[in-house]
Design an enzyme around this catalytic site. Structure first.
Site, PDB file in Angstrom:
ATOM      1  N   THR A 132      32.640  37.438  37.830  1.00  0.00           N
ATOM      2  CA  THR A 132      32.845  36.184  38.559  1.00  0.00           C
ATOM      3  C   THR A 132      32.361  36.248  40.003  1.00  0.00           C
ATOM      4  O   THR A 132      32.231  35.211  40.650  1.00  0.00           O
ATOM      5  CB  THR A 132      34.341  35.814  38.588  1.00  0.00           C
ATOM      6  OG1 THR A 132      35.055  36.797  39.360  1.00  0.00           O
ATOM      7  CG2 THR A 132      34.924  35.745  37.200  1.00  0.00           C
ATOM      8  N   LYS A 133      32.121  37.453  40.512  1.00  0.00           N
ATOM      9  CA  LYS A 133      31.865  37.610  41.941  1.00  0.00           C
ATOM     10  C   LYS A 133      30.430  37.247  42.315  1.00  0.00           C
ATOM     11  O   LYS A 133      29.520  37.223  41.478  1.00  0.00           O
ATOM     12  CB  LYS A 133      32.178  39.041  42.373  1.00  0.00           C
ATOM     13  CG  LYS A 133      33.626  39.466  42.139  1.00  0.00           C
ATOM     14  CD  LYS A 133      34.610  38.519  42.803  1.00  0.00           C
ATOM     15  CE  LYS A 133      36.044  39.044  42.800  1.00  0.00           C
ATOM     16  NZ  LYS A 133      36.653  39.093  41.458  1.00  0.00           N
ATOM     17  N   ASN A 134      30.213  37.012  43.617  1.00  0.00           N
ATOM     18  CA  ASN A 134      28.880  36.691  44.122  1.00  0.00           C
ATOM     19  C   ASN A 134      27.895  37.834  43.886  1.00  0.00           C
ATOM     20  O   ASN A 134      26.689  37.621  43.873  1.00  0.00           O
ATOM     21  CB  ASN A 134      28.947  36.373  45.615  1.00  0.00           C
ATOM     22  CG  ASN A 134      29.824  35.186  45.932  1.00  0.00           C
ATOM     23  OD1 ASN A 134      30.851  34.965  45.290  1.00  0.00           O
ATOM     24  ND2 ASN A 134      29.455  34.411  46.939  1.00  0.00           N
TER      25      ASN A 134
END
Length: 410
Positions: free
Chosen positions: A199-201
């Site tokens: 989910t992270k950048n």
């Protein structure tokens, strides 16, 4: 969306133009080549594995840290930082009341007690004045979370820590690429933890990164990551599963090493972090420009001395200013339902402050954290986050928000 409309598409609000939303993570040829490289080499893991070591060197250089350790989760990265402090039962660690549960769980892993401080009502980051009131003789560390990708008030956090002899461990799981007064997050405290969750950048499936400039703490954390053993001094590519590590454990430890597939994928994604950050900031600025004039809608605050990478774009709703007598959570839920009906990716992301989870069941109200969660929504979901979208999708979401909020009846 009609039943036969293709997944991933929504009809925007501009003359029926179809704005195609982008799912996350974005994977391409470089990612496939990185994974293939690992499979061709035949080395899937190890304390001296080449992709892991290269990732550590590249990320340390990017953030300007002296040392980096890759782990199999962001929680593990935070845990080895806390373990390096030498926490024990009875010790306390101050954490914000608004974060993902892993921030508190990592403290519990060491047998210490998380002490929750309320958050600033505008930035949602730790309220340093409230944290100061919670320092006791048992407090050993403080964990500021750069929530949603906005750096915490780090000068104030560091000053508090120096006054009381505390270790500062940044939880930068959501803040890759953010800066505070010109310095990258991860270099503002004694140690820091990042996440590589999908989910992270900066995604790689599941993984984490620990950074520090302290050689001693790096050594302690490295042992914790490798079952209490010292890291092998040599690695032979011809015998990748054999090493010369001392088999005598020096401390408590866990097996937190990442796999080579994850490390290689992270290396392929790392050069694109700057592009992701720029897109996130462009999209955040556009959505703020579109929504900030709406009555009773409060867009994210970004103080001028730091940058926001908009891992989450949280909008506050002032139900009283909106003329509603309903509870803030009911106004929130009605807006959420209406936005989704218009095809907007909108979510809550956390519904209770950490101390109000059943695990802790604190009777203390934590008014700022509670009010923030009860009266806000996040634009962009984890599968279709704001930072992944083309600008036309952001405009379509803004059109829908304006339409819904203007016509919503309380």
């Amino acid at each position: 969306m009609t039943r036969d409309q293709p997944p991933g598409e929504r009809r925007g609000g501009r003359q029926g133009h179809r704005a195609v939303k982008q799912r996350w993570p974005m994977l391409g040829a470089a990612d496939r080549a990185a994974v293939a490289r690992v499979l061709d080499r035949g080395v899937l893991s190890g304390a001296g594995a080449p992709e892991m070591k290269a990732l550590e060197a590249e990320f340390a250089e990017l953030v300007g840290a002296g040392h980096c350790l890759a782990t199999n989760s962001g929680t593990a990265a935070l845990h080895i930082a806390l373990a390096a402090v030498g926490l024990g039962r009875g010790d306390e660690v101050i954490v914000p009341a608004f974060s993902f549960i892993a921030t508190a769980q990592a403290v519990l892993h060491e047998g210490a007690t998380p002490v929750f401080a309320d958050v600033d009502p505008t930035t949602f980051n730790i309220d340093v004045e409230d944290a100061a009131r919670r320092v006791t003789s048992r407090t050993r560390a403080i964990v500021p979370v750069h929530l949603h990708g906005l750096p915490a008030d780090m000068d104030e956090v560091v000053a508090l820590a120096r006054e009381h002899g505390l270790v500062v461990i940044e939880d930068a799981a959501q803040a890759h690429g953010a800066t505070y007064r010109g310095r990258p997050v991860g270099t503002l405290g004694t140690m820091a933890a990042f996440s590589l969750n999908s989910t992270k950048n900066f995604p790689a499936g599941e993984g984490g990164l620990f950074v520090t400039n302290d050689e001693r703490l790096h050594g302690l954390a490295a042992r914790v990551r490798f079952d209490g053993l010292d890291t092998p001094s040599k690695w032979d590519p011809a015998r990748p599963l054999d090493d010369e590590a001392d088999s005598l454990a020096q401390s408590r430890g866990w097996m937190y090493l990442p796999g080579e597939l994850t490390s290689a994928l992270a290396r392929a994604q790392l050069p694109r972090l700057a592009e992701t950050t720029a897109r996130a900031q462009r999209n955040g600025a556009r959505l703020t420009e579109r929504l900030r004039s709406l009555r009773a809608v409060e867009t994210p605050i970004v103080p001028p001395d730091r940058t926001h990478v908009f891992h989450k774009y949280r909008v506050r709703l002032d139900s009283r200013r909106a003329g509603s007598s309903l509870a803030p959570s009911l106004v929130r839920d009605r807006l959420l339902e209406a936005l989704r009906a218009e095809g907007v990716e909108a979510v809550l992301w956390q519904e209770r402050a950490l101390p109000h989870h059943p695990l802790f069941a604190s009777p203390e109200p934590y008014p700022n954290a509670t009010a923030a969660l009860d009266g806000s929504i996040v634009i962009g979901s984890q599968s279709y986050p704001l930072f992944a979208q083309p600008l036309e999708v952001i405009d379509a979401w803004a059109d829908a928000f304006e339409k819904v909020w203007t016509n919503l009846r309380f």
